[in-house]
Design an enzyme around this catalytic site. Structure first.
Site, PDB file in Angstrom:
ATOM      1  N   CYS A  10      20.534 -15.217  21.574  1.00 37.90           N
ATOM      2  CA  CYS A  10      20.279 -13.806  21.862  1.00 37.90           C
ATOM      3  C   CYS A  10      21.540 -13.033  22.256  1.00 37.90           C
ATOM      4  O   CYS A  10      22.371 -12.755  21.406  1.00 37.90           O
ATOM      5  CB  CYS A  10      19.170 -13.706  22.905  1.00 37.90           C
ATOM      6  SG  CYS A  10      18.364 -12.102  22.905  1.00 37.90           S
ATOM      7  N   ARG A  56      11.952  -2.483  21.921  1.00 36.04           N
ATOM      8  CA  ARG A  56      12.340  -3.891  22.070  1.00 36.04           C
ATOM      9  C   ARG A  56      11.485  -4.731  21.130  1.00 36.04           C
ATOM     10  O   ARG A  56      10.301  -4.444  20.935  1.00 36.04           O
ATOM     11  CB  ARG A  56      12.097  -4.387  23.508  1.00 36.04           C
ATOM     12  CG  ARG A  56      13.033  -3.840  24.540  1.00 36.04           C
ATOM     13  CD  ARG A  56      12.924  -4.610  25.848  1.00 36.04           C
ATOM     14  NE  ARG A  56      13.620  -5.896  25.796  1.00 36.04           N
ATOM     15  CZ  ARG A  56      14.943  -6.013  25.909  1.00 36.04           C
ATOM     16  NH1 ARG A  56      15.710  -4.975  26.090  1.00 36.04           N
ATOM     17  NH2 ARG A  56      15.505  -7.204  25.845  1.00 36.04           N
ATOM     18  N   HIS A 103      14.507 -17.710  22.118  1.00 39.73           N
ATOM     19  CA  HIS A 103      14.424 -18.369  23.421  1.00 39.73           C
ATOM     20  C   HIS A 103      13.280 -19.371  23.326  1.00 39.73           C
ATOM     21  O   HIS A 103      12.701 -19.579  22.276  1.00 39.73           O
ATOM     22  CB  HIS A 103      14.092 -17.349  24.513  1.00 39.73           C
ATOM     23  CG  HIS A 103      15.057 -16.232  24.626  1.00 39.73           C
ATOM     24  ND1 HIS A 103      16.261 -16.350  25.258  1.00 39.73           N
ATOM     25  CD2 HIS A 103      14.992 -14.950  24.203  1.00 39.73           C
ATOM     26  CE1 HIS A 103      16.899 -15.186  25.227  1.00 39.73           C
ATOM     27  NE2 HIS A 103      16.158 -14.323  24.590  1.00 39.73           N
TER      28      HIS A 103
HETATM   29  N1  GLN Z   1      20.768  -7.468  25.825  1.00 38.53           N
HETATM   30  C1  GLN Z   1      20.445  -7.931  24.565  1.00 38.53           C
HETATM   31  C2  GLN Z   1      19.306  -7.211  23.887  1.00 38.53           C
HETATM   32  O1  GLN Z   1      18.330  -6.797  24.502  1.00 38.53           O
HETATM   33  C3  GLN Z   1      20.191  -9.409  24.654  1.00 38.53           C
HETATM   34  C4  GLN Z   1      18.941  -9.794  25.394  1.00 38.53           C
HETATM   35  C5  GLN Z   1      18.693 -11.267  25.467  1.00 38.53           C
HETATM   36  O2  GLN Z   1      19.623 -12.073  25.511  1.00 38.53           O
HETATM   37  N2  GLN Z   1      17.424 -11.621  25.568  1.00 38.53           N
HETATM   38  O3  GLN Z   1      19.349  -7.044  22.704  1.00 38.53           O
END
Ligand code: GLN
Length: 244
Positions: free
Chosen positions: A93, A126, A189
């Protein structure tokens, strides 16, 4: 045989249990009567890349990513040389994003390592939820969980897999992650490795062969519980053998 696993910036990058990837790598070595040394590499530490066999770098928030920029600049050349020399890397990520040129987070541009010709832009929506991939590297679907605002454009780079369920790198492009030499970057993840033992062994095998020679073979493990968890998730999402 011994494998040295560097855990990069556990102080700044450790979202959604991503440090479980380190434990999984270690445990699958121990089960095979091999030795594993885990080296936490905190922000500002001197890093001897020559000692490392695998580098694991977990997900991080925008804030953690911004805090890492100066440290990354210091290790950039050594990191790049390690990758070009076949060093094994798992970057999840926020770490996956920082393998590239930049992460544009609103007005802030977070400079990446520029090891891969990829870049990321933050969007309002998101992308959150379970993911299933089909990857040419693995016989079993790869399952995980994504939660990111960034959209990563990988250009001519090779993706880790095709999205069977979920959103992936850009939300609508149909692909997830990146593979370059012995590097895997992914939004997944979970942590990723416990439910995807083939991915874990891909990393271990490459690390062992790089250090000890191409004829190293990994002893088979039963993986019954791991594969049951994997299958259960894929089937629940309708993309297992019983699904579409
Ligand atoms: N900050 C980054 C995003 O939201 C990575 C987030 C994460 O590692 N889960 O894209």
């Amino acid at each position: 045989m011994k494998v040295t696993i560097g855990h990069l910036y556990p102080d700044l990058f450790n979202l959604y249990g991503d440090s479980g990837n380190v434990q999984c790598l270690k445990q699958r070595l121990v089960w095979r009567d091999m030795e594993a040394e885990v080296c936490p590499l905190c922000a500002g530490d001197e890093i001897d890349f020559g000692k490392l066999d695998i580098l694991v770098w977990g997900g991080g928030s925008d804030k953690g990513q911004a805090l890492a920029v100066d440290y990354l600049r210091q290790i950039r050349q050594d990191f790049k040389d390690y990758v070009e020399d076949g060093g094994v890397v798992l970057a999840i990520c926020g770490a996956f994003q920082l393998l590239g040129k930049y992460y544009q987070a609103g007005e802030d541009r977070i400079e990446g390592l520029d090891i891969l010709d990829i870049h990321t832009e933050r969007c309002d929506e998101r992308l959150v939820g379970n993911v299933v991939l089909e990857s040419p590297l693995f016989g079993t679907p790869v399952v995980g969980f994504e939660n990111h605002a960034g959209r990563t454009v990988i250009g001519d780079c090779t993706p880790l897999g095709k999205v069977l369920y979920g959103r992936g790198n850009t939300g609508d492009g149909g692909y997830e992650g990146v593979v370059y030499k012995n590097v895997i970057g992914s939004y997944l993840h979970g942590p990723l490795l416990p439910k995807n033992p083939e991915v874990c062994d891909w990393l271990l095998e490459r690390a062992l062969r790089r250090r000890y020679g191409e004829d190293v073979e990994l002893k088979e493990l039963s993986d019954e519980a791991e594969l049951r968890a994997n299958r259960n998730m894929a089937e629940r999402l309708g993309v297992g053998k019983k699904g579409r």
